[in-house]
Design an enzyme around this catalytic site. Structure first.
Site, PDB file in Angstrom:
ATOM      1  N   SER A  17      25.490   3.893  -1.530  1.00 28.44           N
ATOM      2  CA  SER A  17      24.980   3.338  -0.272  1.00 28.44           C
ATOM      3  C   SER A  17      25.204   4.333   0.856  1.00 28.44           C
ATOM      4  O   SER A  17      26.184   5.096   0.845  1.00 28.44           O
ATOM      5  CB  SER A  17      25.740   2.048   0.032  1.00 28.44           C
ATOM      6  OG  SER A  17      25.551   1.657   1.362  1.00 28.44           O
ATOM      7  N   TYR A  30      34.074  -3.058   1.087  1.00 32.17           N
ATOM      8  CA  TYR A  30      32.855  -2.809   0.319  1.00 32.17           C
ATOM      9  C   TYR A  30      32.532  -1.306   0.303  1.00 32.17           C
ATOM     10  O   TYR A  30      32.255  -0.728  -0.759  1.00 32.17           O
ATOM     11  CB  TYR A  30      31.677  -3.611   0.916  1.00 32.17           C
ATOM     12  CG  TYR A  30      30.336  -3.090   0.492  1.00 32.17           C
ATOM     13  CD1 TYR A  30      29.885  -3.301  -0.808  1.00 32.17           C
ATOM     14  CD2 TYR A  30      29.539  -2.356   1.369  1.00 32.17           C
ATOM     15  CE1 TYR A  30      28.665  -2.793  -1.212  1.00 32.17           C
ATOM     16  CE2 TYR A  30      28.322  -1.853   0.970  1.00 32.17           C
ATOM     17  CZ  TYR A  30      27.883  -2.067  -0.321  1.00 32.17           C
ATOM     18  OH  TYR A  30      26.683  -1.551  -0.719  1.00 32.17           O
ATOM     19  N   LYS A  40      32.321   1.632  -2.907  1.00 30.26           N
ATOM     20  CA  LYS A  40      31.221   2.569  -3.207  1.00 30.26           C
ATOM     21  C   LYS A  40      31.735   4.011  -3.192  1.00 30.26           C
ATOM     22  O   LYS A  40      31.374   4.831  -4.047  1.00 30.26           O
ATOM     23  CB  LYS A  40      30.076   2.385  -2.207  1.00 30.26           C
ATOM     24  CG  LYS A  40      29.300   1.092  -2.414  1.00 30.26           C
ATOM     25  CD  LYS A  40      28.565   1.090  -3.768  1.00 30.26           C
ATOM     26  CE  LYS A  40      28.062  -0.267  -4.167  1.00 30.26           C
ATOM     27  NZ  LYS A  40      27.495  -0.330  -5.508  1.00 30.26           N
TER      28      LYS A  40
HETATM   29  C1  UD1 Z   1      24.773  -4.000   5.741  1.00 32.72           C
HETATM   30  C2  UD1 Z   1      26.197  -3.574   5.552  1.00 32.72           C
HETATM   31  C3  UD1 Z   1      26.190  -2.362   4.630  1.00 32.72           C
HETATM   32  C4  UD1 Z   1      25.548  -2.724   3.304  1.00 32.72           C
HETATM   33  C5  UD1 Z   1      24.157  -3.288   3.543  1.00 32.72           C
HETATM   34  C6  UD1 Z   1      23.559  -3.814   2.252  1.00 32.72           C
HETATM   35  C7  UD1 Z   1      27.469  -4.271   7.520  1.00 32.72           C
HETATM   36  C8  UD1 Z   1      28.194  -3.814   8.727  1.00 32.72           C
HETATM   37  N1  UD1 Z   1      26.821  -3.313   6.829  1.00 32.72           N
HETATM   38  O1  UD1 Z   1      24.046  -2.908   6.307  1.00 32.72           O
HETATM   39  O2  UD1 Z   1      27.505  -1.905   4.432  1.00 32.72           O
HETATM   40  O3  UD1 Z   1      25.433  -1.569   2.487  1.00 32.72           O
HETATM   41  O4  UD1 Z   1      24.210  -4.346   4.492  1.00 32.72           O
HETATM   42  O5  UD1 Z   1      24.006  -5.073   1.961  1.00 32.72           O
HETATM   43  O6  UD1 Z   1      27.477  -5.436   7.169  1.00 32.72           O
HETATM   44  N2  UD1 Z   1      21.131  -7.738  12.372  1.00 32.72           N
HETATM   45  C9  UD1 Z   1      20.877  -8.693  13.351  1.00 32.72           C
HETATM   46  N3  UD1 Z   1      20.921 -10.017  13.002  1.00 32.72           N
HETATM   47  C10 UD1 Z   1      21.182 -10.436  11.730  1.00 32.72           C
HETATM   48  C11 UD1 Z   1      21.421  -9.463  10.729  1.00 32.72           C
HETATM   49  C12 UD1 Z   1      21.396  -8.129  11.080  1.00 32.72           C
HETATM   50  O7  UD1 Z   1      20.650  -8.354  14.517  1.00 32.72           O
HETATM   51  O8  UD1 Z   1      21.217 -11.656  11.484  1.00 32.72           O
HETATM   52  C13 UD1 Z   1      21.043  -6.310  12.718  1.00 32.72           C
HETATM   53  C14 UD1 Z   1      22.318  -5.515  12.485  1.00 32.72           C
HETATM   54  O9  UD1 Z   1      23.141  -5.547  13.612  1.00 32.72           O
HETATM   55  C15 UD1 Z   1      21.743  -4.120  12.186  1.00 32.72           C
HETATM   56  C16 UD1 Z   1      20.408  -4.408  11.494  1.00 32.72           C
HETATM   57  O10 UD1 Z   1      20.061  -5.739  11.872  1.00 32.72           O
HETATM   58  O11 UD1 Z   1      21.480  -3.428  13.381  1.00 32.72           O
HETATM   59  C17 UD1 Z   1      20.481  -4.334   9.982  1.00 32.72           C
HETATM   60  O12 UD1 Z   1      21.535  -5.163   9.510  1.00 32.72           O
HETATM   61  P1  UD1 Z   1      21.767  -5.450   7.956  1.00 32.72           P
HETATM   62  O13 UD1 Z   1      20.492  -5.873   7.343  1.00 32.72           O
HETATM   63  O14 UD1 Z   1      22.930  -6.371   7.840  1.00 32.72           O
HETATM   64  O15 UD1 Z   1      22.100  -4.020   7.355  1.00 32.72           O
HETATM   65  P2  UD1 Z   1      23.288  -2.989   7.683  1.00 32.72           P
HETATM   66  O16 UD1 Z   1      24.211  -3.525   8.729  1.00 32.72           O
HETATM   67  O17 UD1 Z   1      22.676  -1.665   7.929  1.00 32.72           O
END
Ligand code: UD1
Length: 338
Positions: free
Chosen positions: A125, A149, A153
């Site tokens: 990842s 997590y 990895k």
């Molecule tokens: C997350 C994990 C990462 C993991 C990946 C795959 C965290 C901090 N990181 O990545 O380690 O490898 O998932 O499972 O959890 N967002 C919102 N609202 C939401 C959900 C997300 O605003 O309800 C935003 C987040 O702040 C971010 C973006 O959307 O800016 C992507 O979020 P997400 O899909 O959770 O991915 P990662 O945080 O990149």
């Protein structure tokens, strides 16, 4: 025919890769314990491929079961997806994460070694890059982990490097995924998280289909194009095809490799929401709330090496990712629980 064992085969990325491998002419043995997926996936795969799935229900942490799987099938290579991936849960249950992500990896490799199978594609990842020292992340970026997590990895990568160093017959592809979204274009398989989705796209699709009232956007004051977090989203079918390319590379070139699998550019949360609204024709109400602890403001991949080494690059754009995620969610409002 080359036979590939997929661990975590009925999960989101595993199921799409299963189809991609079959399309590329590989024979697949799928393995999963359904800890985070549904047996219904197997029916859908059968329907989509026309081939009855060869499947083993087993946990990668069960040494006897893994031994039996390798005894029953003539396996040539393993694509190892099976792992737990919820960041919050990993902090609350570190032993469960180490048992599954590290213990399960070791158990899988031991069974492989006993049976002379030394070709593995490993799901890593972008989280292994930790806090960005520079962007985009290239494969030479320093590694560090920000949560349990991420450490599983990082340690998983290291275990496989030690294994390769001990016996150069091992050929390993370390694939560092960015943010996979989208679904198979048929709308028959897709991402189906249990409970409240942690990740952005499944949350967005559940709001659009009426299962949730509004999206919480975690932070609107980052130093990004519109203040919301930026990530490198790639279509899960592109990601699946990246696995086929990596496996071919290992089998044909007999050389290990470490590559990013990403699009090579980022989109903000609000850019994704707007694209989704256009693709679906549905409004996605949202509220900007506090930042999610542990989130990075922005990151995306340098995707050059995958293009050079594998001839692989993403082909499906953000509109396609949104349209395909929506087709899947609309046709399966409750996921595989139909
Ligand atoms: C997350 C994990 C990462 C993991 C990946 C795959 C965290 C901090 N990181 O990545 O380690 O490898 O998932 O499972 O959890 N967002 C919102 N609202 C939401 C959900 C997300 O605003 O309800 C935003 C987040 O702040 C971010 C973006 O959307 O800016 C992507 O979020 P997400 O899909 O959770 O991915 P990662 O945080 O990149």
């Amino acid at each position: 025919m080359t036979t590939v064992l997929l661990t975590g085969a009925t999960g989101y990325i595993g199921s799409h890769t299963w189809l991609a491998l079959q399309e590329a002419g590989f024979s697949v043995v799928g393995l999963d314990n359904f800890s985070n997926s549904s047996p219904e996936v197997l029916k859908r795969l059968h329907e989509l491929s026309g081939v009855a799935p060869v499947f083993e229900r087993a946990s990668i942490t069960d040494a006897a079961a893994m031994e039996a799987v390798f005894s029953r099938h003539r396996i040539d290579a393993v694509v190892h997806f099976a792992a737990s991936k919820a960041v919050g849960e990993s902090g609350a249950q570190p032993l469960a994460y180490y048992a599954n992500n590290i213990g399960g990896l070791v158990t899988t490799c031991e069974a492989m070694r006993r049976h002379g199978v030394k070709t593995m594609v490993f799901s890593s990842s972008a989280t292994v890059y930790g806090d960005p020292k520079y962007l985009p992340y290239d494969e030479a970026h320093p590694l560090s982990a920000m949560n349990v997590y991420g450490r599983t990895k990082l340690y998983g990568e290291q275990i496989l490097r030690d294994l390769e160093a001990s016996d150069p017959a091992w050929k390993i592809a370390w694939l560092r995924y960015f943010n996979p979204v989208g679904a198979h274009e048929s709308g028959r398989i897709g991402e189906d998280p249990r409970g409240v989705p942690n990740n952005l796209m499944p949350y967005v699709t559940q709001v659009a289909v009426g299962r949730r009232e509004f999206l919480q956007v975690f932070g609107g004051d980052y130093d990004t194009v519109d203040g919301t977090g930026v990530r490198d989203y790639l279509h899960v079918v592109d990601l699946a095809e990246g696995h086929v390319a990596a496996l071919r590379h290992l089998l044909d070139q007999r050389r290990s490799l470490t590559v990013n699998l990403g699009a090579g550019h980022g989109h903000s949360v609000l850019q994704l929401v707007r694209a989704f609204e256009r693709a679906s024709g549905r409004p996605v109400p949202y509220r900007i709330v506090d930042r999610r602890p542990g989130d990075l403001p922005a990151f995306w991949a340098d995707a050059t090496l995958a293009r050079q080494q594998l001839g692989w690059q993403t082909r499906r754009d953000l509109e396609t990712m949104c349209a395909d995620s929506w087709r899947w969610q609309q046709a399966n409002p409750n996921g595989f629980d139909c």
